[in-house]
Design a protein around this motif. Structure first.
Motif, short mmCIF file in Angstrom:
data_model
loop_
_atom_site.label_atom_id
_atom_site.label_comp_id
_atom_site.label_asym_id
_atom_site.label_seq_id
_atom_site.Cartn_x
_atom_site.Cartn_y
_atom_site.Cartn_z
N SER A 2 -4.84 -24.08 -43.43
CA SER A 2 -5.54 -25.16 -42.54
C SER A 2 -5.77 -26.38 -43.44
CB SER A 2 -6.41 -24.70 -41.61
OG SER A 2 -7.00 -25.75 -40.98
N SER A 4 -7.56 -28.77 -41.79
CA SER A 4 -8.79 -28.93 -40.58
C SER A 4 -10.06 -28.79 -41.56
CB SER A 4 -8.63 -28.27 -39.61
OG SER A 4 -9.78 -28.66 -38.70
N GLU A 7 -13.35 -25.13 -37.94
CA GLU A 7 -12.75 -23.93 -37.46
C GLU A 7 -12.79 -23.68 -36.02
OE1 GLU A 7 -14.93 -20.76 -39.58
OE2 GLU A 7 -13.34 -20.81 -41.29
N TRP A 8 -11.77 -23.36 -35.38
CA TRP A 8 -11.71 -23.34 -33.87
C TRP A 8 -11.50 -21.71 -33.48
CZ3 TRP A 8 -11.44 -27.31 -30.20
CH2 TRP A 8 -11.15 -26.80 -29.14
N LEU A 30 -0.31 -24.21 -34.89
CA LEU A 30 -1.68 -24.75 -34.77
C LEU A 30 -2.41 -24.48 -36.17
CD1 LEU A 30 -2.76 -22.64 -31.76
CD2 LEU A 30 -2.18 -24.94 -31.82
N ASN A 31 -1.47 -24.62 -37.23
CA ASN A 31 -2.13 -24.56 -38.43
C ASN A 31 -2.85 -25.50 -38.89
OD1 ASN A 31 -1.22 -21.91 -38.98
ND2 ASN A 31 0.48 -22.61 -40.19
N HIS A 32 -2.67 -26.75 -38.48
CA HIS A 32 -3.31 -28.30 -39.02
C HIS A 32 -4.62 -28.27 -38.43
CE1 HIS A 32 -1.11 -29.27 -35.25
NE2 HIS A 32 -1.79 -30.07 -35.22
N VAL A 33 -5.01 -27.38 -37.22
CA VAL A 33 -6.17 -27.83 -36.74
C VAL A 33 -7.33 -26.58 -36.73
CG1 VAL A 33 -5.02 -29.37 -34.79
CG2 VAL A 33 -5.02 -26.98 -34.26
N VAL A 35 -7.41 -23.43 -36.16
CA VAL A 35 -7.27 -22.15 -35.13
C VAL A 35 -7.48 -20.94 -35.89
CG1 VAL A 35 -6.48 -21.31 -32.95
CG2 VAL A 35 -6.26 -23.85 -33.53
#
Length: 132
Positions: A2, A4, A7-8, A30-33, A35
């Motif tokens: 990630s 980002s 962490e989500w 969703l790697n870039h945010v 998750v």
């Protein structure tokens, strides 16, 4: 990995919903945010019921720091869950959101002034029919 700066931690009571989220993570969508793997989460008036989820979200080394979250998002829960779940959400937000800057964002088909748009009323009926 990630890129980002946060962490989500997605949560859902429904196993199929968690599998769907996991599928997006495995596909790399969703790697870039930032998750993380989805967690099962059930709230009652005392807070989070699952000890495993609680320990992942708030590891022991952070237990002393009760204000560790910048943001909590609650989508389509309050209007269809037992009242104790809402009380637990508010308790958790009060204990875990950062003072002054932490935000609890709640979204759902809520009524304003006793009314709502028809699509929200229909959606609410649909949710209630699935979980009476």
């Amino acid at each position: 990995s990630s890129s980002s700066s946060f962490e989500w931690y997605p949560t859902d009571l429904d196993e199929e919903s968690r599998k769907s989220i996991e599928g997006y993570i495995q596909d790399g969508k969703l790697n870039h945010v930032g998750v993380q793997p989805p967690l099962c989460l059930t709230l009652d008036a005392n807070g989070i019921k699952e000890t495993e989820t609680l320990s992942i979200l708030f590891p022991e080394e952070e237990a002393a720091s009760t204000t560790s979250l910048d943001l909590m998002i609650c989508i389509n829960m309050i209007h269809i869950s037992p009242w104790g779940a809402t009380l637990g959400l508010m308790k958790l937000a009060g204990e875990r959101l950062k003072d002054e800057t932490g935000v609890l964002y709640c979204y759902g088909p809520y009524k304003e002034g006793g009314t709502a748009v028809e699509s929200n009323l229909n959606f609410d009926k649909s949710l209630q029919s699935r979980n009476p």
